[in-house]
Design a protein around this motif. Structure first.
Motif, PDB file in Angstrom:
ATOM      1  N   PRO A 156      62.620   3.931  80.830  1.00  0.00           N
ATOM      2  CA  PRO A 156      62.537   5.263  80.212  1.00  0.00           C
ATOM      3  C   PRO A 156      62.194   5.228  78.727  1.00  0.00           C
ATOM      4  O   PRO A 156      61.432   6.073  78.244  1.00  0.00           O
ATOM      5  CB  PRO A 156      63.931   5.841  80.459  1.00  0.00           C
ATOM      6  CG  PRO A 156      64.403   5.172  81.712  1.00  0.00           C
ATOM      7  CD  PRO A 156      63.855   3.775  81.631  1.00  0.00           C
ATOM      8  N   ASP A 157      62.758   4.267  77.987  1.00  0.00           N
ATOM      9  CA  ASP A 157      62.456   4.204  76.555  1.00  0.00           C
ATOM     10  C   ASP A 157      60.976   3.918  76.312  1.00  0.00           C
ATOM     11  O   ASP A 157      60.349   4.517  75.423  1.00  0.00           O
ATOM     12  CB  ASP A 157      63.309   3.129  75.878  1.00  0.00           C
ATOM     13  CG  ASP A 157      64.742   3.570  75.661  1.00  0.00           C
ATOM     14  OD1 ASP A 157      65.006   4.789  75.785  1.00  0.00           O
ATOM     15  OD2 ASP A 157      65.603   2.717  75.389  1.00  0.00           O
ATOM     16  N   CYS A 158      60.400   3.003  77.081  1.00  0.00           N
ATOM     17  CA  CYS A 158      58.986   2.673  76.897  1.00  0.00           C
ATOM     18  C   CYS A 158      58.081   3.775  77.437  1.00  0.00           C
ATOM     19  O   CYS A 158      57.004   4.017  76.899  1.00  0.00           O
ATOM     20  CB  CYS A 158      58.666   1.334  77.567  1.00  0.00           C
ATOM     21  SG  CYS A 158      59.420  -0.081  76.695  1.00  0.00           S
ATOM     22  N   CYS A 190      59.654  -4.181  77.179  1.00  0.00           N
ATOM     23  CA  CYS A 190      60.909  -4.623  76.572  1.00  0.00           C
ATOM     24  C   CYS A 190      61.675  -5.443  77.605  1.00  0.00           C
ATOM     25  O   CYS A 190      61.265  -5.536  78.759  1.00  0.00           O
ATOM     26  CB  CYS A 190      61.718  -3.423  76.093  1.00  0.00           C
ATOM     27  SG  CYS A 190      62.431  -2.440  77.444  1.00  0.00           S
ATOM     28  N   PRO A 191      62.820  -6.023  77.245  1.00  0.00           N
ATOM     29  CA  PRO A 191      63.550  -6.871  78.195  1.00  0.00           C
ATOM     30  C   PRO A 191      64.310  -6.116  79.284  1.00  0.00           C
ATOM     31  O   PRO A 191      64.948  -6.753  80.134  1.00  0.00           O
ATOM     32  CB  PRO A 191      64.535  -7.633  77.289  1.00  0.00           C
ATOM     33  CG  PRO A 191      63.991  -7.525  75.910  1.00  0.00           C
ATOM     34  CD  PRO A 191      63.322  -6.191  75.867  1.00  0.00           C
ATOM     35  N   ALA A 192      64.275  -4.789  79.286  1.00  0.00           N
ATOM     36  CA  ALA A 192      65.046  -4.023  80.271  1.00  0.00           C
ATOM     37  C   ALA A 192      64.636  -4.383  81.694  1.00  0.00           C
ATOM     38  O   ALA A 192      63.457  -4.585  81.982  1.00  0.00           O
ATOM     39  CB  ALA A 192      64.865  -2.523  80.031  1.00  0.00           C
ATOM     40  N   LEU A 199      59.995  -9.193  94.282  1.00  0.00           N
ATOM     41  CA  LEU A 199      60.512  -9.740  93.038  1.00  0.00           C
ATOM     42  C   LEU A 199      61.218  -8.665  92.216  1.00  0.00           C
ATOM     43  O   LEU A 199      60.773  -7.523  92.169  1.00  0.00           O
ATOM     44  CB  LEU A 199      59.367 -10.335  92.211  1.00  0.00           C
ATOM     45  CG  LEU A 199      58.720 -11.600  92.773  1.00  0.00           C
ATOM     46  CD1 LEU A 199      57.572 -12.023  91.879  1.00  0.00           C
ATOM     47  CD2 LEU A 199      59.740 -12.721  92.904  1.00  0.00           C
ATOM     48  N   PRO A 200      62.339  -8.979  91.561  1.00  0.00           N
ATOM     49  CA  PRO A 200      63.000  -7.998  90.705  1.00  0.00           C
ATOM     50  C   PRO A 200      62.095  -7.615  89.536  1.00  0.00           C
ATOM     51  O   PRO A 200      61.446  -8.458  88.931  1.00  0.00           O
ATOM     52  CB  PRO A 200      64.249  -8.745  90.216  1.00  0.00           C
ATOM     53  CG  PRO A 200      63.929 -10.196  90.383  1.00  0.00           C
ATOM     54  CD  PRO A 200      63.020 -10.282  91.574  1.00  0.00           C
ATOM     55  N   MET A 201      62.058  -6.316  89.250  1.00  0.00           N
ATOM     56  CA  MET A 201      61.157  -5.827  88.216  1.00  0.00           C
ATOM     57  C   MET A 201      61.833  -5.842  86.854  1.00  0.00           C
ATOM     58  O   MET A 201      63.029  -5.623  86.728  1.00  0.00           O
ATOM     59  CB  MET A 201      60.693  -4.408  88.558  1.00  0.00           C
ATOM     60  CG  MET A 201      59.698  -4.343  89.674  1.00  0.00           C
ATOM     61  SD  MET A 201      59.021  -2.664  89.895  1.00  0.00           S
ATOM     62  CE  MET A 201      60.495  -1.773  90.386  1.00  0.00           C
TER      63      MET A 201
END
Length: 250
Positions: free
Chosen positions: A32-34, A23-25, A16-18
Motif C-alpha cells: 500500500p505505501d508503494c 520496499c522490503p514489505a 513463491l511468497p511475494m
C-alpha cells in the motif's frame, strides 16, 4: 513452447511468497505505501503539442513507481499486472467530467515484436485486461482494443534523443483493422512510461489515419515530470494542442 514457459512462470509467481518490489514489505508485489506513489492523472508538461492529445501520468518515473514498472516490464514480474491494472482503472474516472454511457476503449501502446515475444506478449495489453475488469466493477465500462503493432525496423529507444526516437518510429506504427474501436467512440492510448512522446505521437497518427481520434494518453509514469492534476490543468493542456481540435473528454 512459449505458452508453456509463460504458464510455468505464472505458476511460479503463485507458489513463491511475494515481497514488494519497492520496499522490503512482504505479502504483496506492491504494498500500500508503494502504491500510494501512484496518484490521480496529472498532466505531463510539454507533450500535448508534440503528440496531438492531452497526456497524463499517475506518477513520476522514480522511486517505487519506477521499480514497479521496471520489474514488470523488464524482469518479467507478471504478478504486478493486477495492481498496476487496478491503479489504471482507478484513474480512468478522473479523465471524465461525467462519464460516458459507452465507456472507454483502451488502446495499448505497441512494442517491438521481438520484445513482446520475450515478455510473453504486449505487457501493457496484459495489465489493461485487469484494468478493464476492475473499471467495470467500479461502474466505468471499458473495452480493450489491441490494434497497434510495430513494423520491422524499429530499434531499441534507450539512449536515443527525442529526434532520434521520433525518426525511429516514423511510419512504423501500424493498425490492425480487426482490433480497432468503433468510429466515434472515446479512445485512450495507454503506455507504461512517457518520455519523448515518440511512441504516443506515432500511435496517434496511425489511429487518425484509420479514422479514430485519441481523447487522451494515459501512462503509469512520466520521465518528464508532472504538472497539474486539476480539471483546469487538463483544459489548459488541451488548448495547447496546435492545429488539433481534440474532442472534450466527456
Amino acid at each position: 513452447m512459449r505458452v508453456l514457459m509463460n504458464a510455468l512462470r505464472d505458476l511460479n509467481d503463485l507458489m513463491l511468497p511475494m515481497s514488494c518490489v519497492g520496499c522490503p514489505a512482504e505479502g504483496s508485489s506492491l504494498c500500500p505505501d508503494c502504491r500510494s506513489e501512484f496518484g490521480l492523472p496529472a498532466v505531463v508538461p510539454g507533450l500535448a503539442e508534440v503528440v496531438g492529445a492531452p497526456c497524463h501520468a499517475l506518477a513520476r518515473y522514480r522511486g517505487a513507481a519506477r521499480e514497479a514498472v521496471v520489474s514488470y516490464k523488464e524482469r518479467g514480474d507478471r504478478a504486478l499486472a493486477r495492481p498496476l491494472g487496478e491503479l489504471m482503472a482507478a484513474a480512468l474516472p478522473s479523465l471524465s467530467d461525467g462519464g460516458t454511457a459507452d465507456g472507454w476503449w483502451l488502446v495499448p501502446a505497441p512494442s517491438r515484436p521481438a520484445v513482446s515475444r520475450r515478455r510473453g506478449g504486449n505487457h501493457v495489453e496484459r495489465l489493461l485486461r485487469f484494468a478493464a475488469r476492475a473499471a467495470a466493477e467500479r461502474g466505468t465500462p471499458c473495452a480493450l482494443a489491441p490494434c497497434l503493432v510495430l513494423a520491422a525496423g524499429a530499434e531499441e529507444s534507450v539512449g536515443l534523443d527525442d529526434a532520434s526516437r521520433a525518426a525511429n518510429l516514423a511510419d512504423r506504427v501500424r493498425v490492425r483493422g480487426a482490433g480497432l474501436p468503433p468510429p466515434g467512440t472515446p479512445v485512450i492510448l495507454v503506455d507504461d512510461v512517457l518520455t519523448s512522446g515518440a511512441t504516443a505521437g506515432a500511435s496517434i497518427r496511425a489511429l487518425r489515419m484509420a479514422g479514430l481520434e485519441v481523447d487522451a494518453v494515459l501512462a503509469l509514469t512520466s520521465a518528464r515530470g508532472l504538472g497539474a492534476a486539476s480539471a483546469v490543468g487538463r483544459a489548459a493542456d488541451r488548448r495547447s494542442v496546435v492545429g488539433h481540435p481534440t474532442r472534450p473528454i466527456v
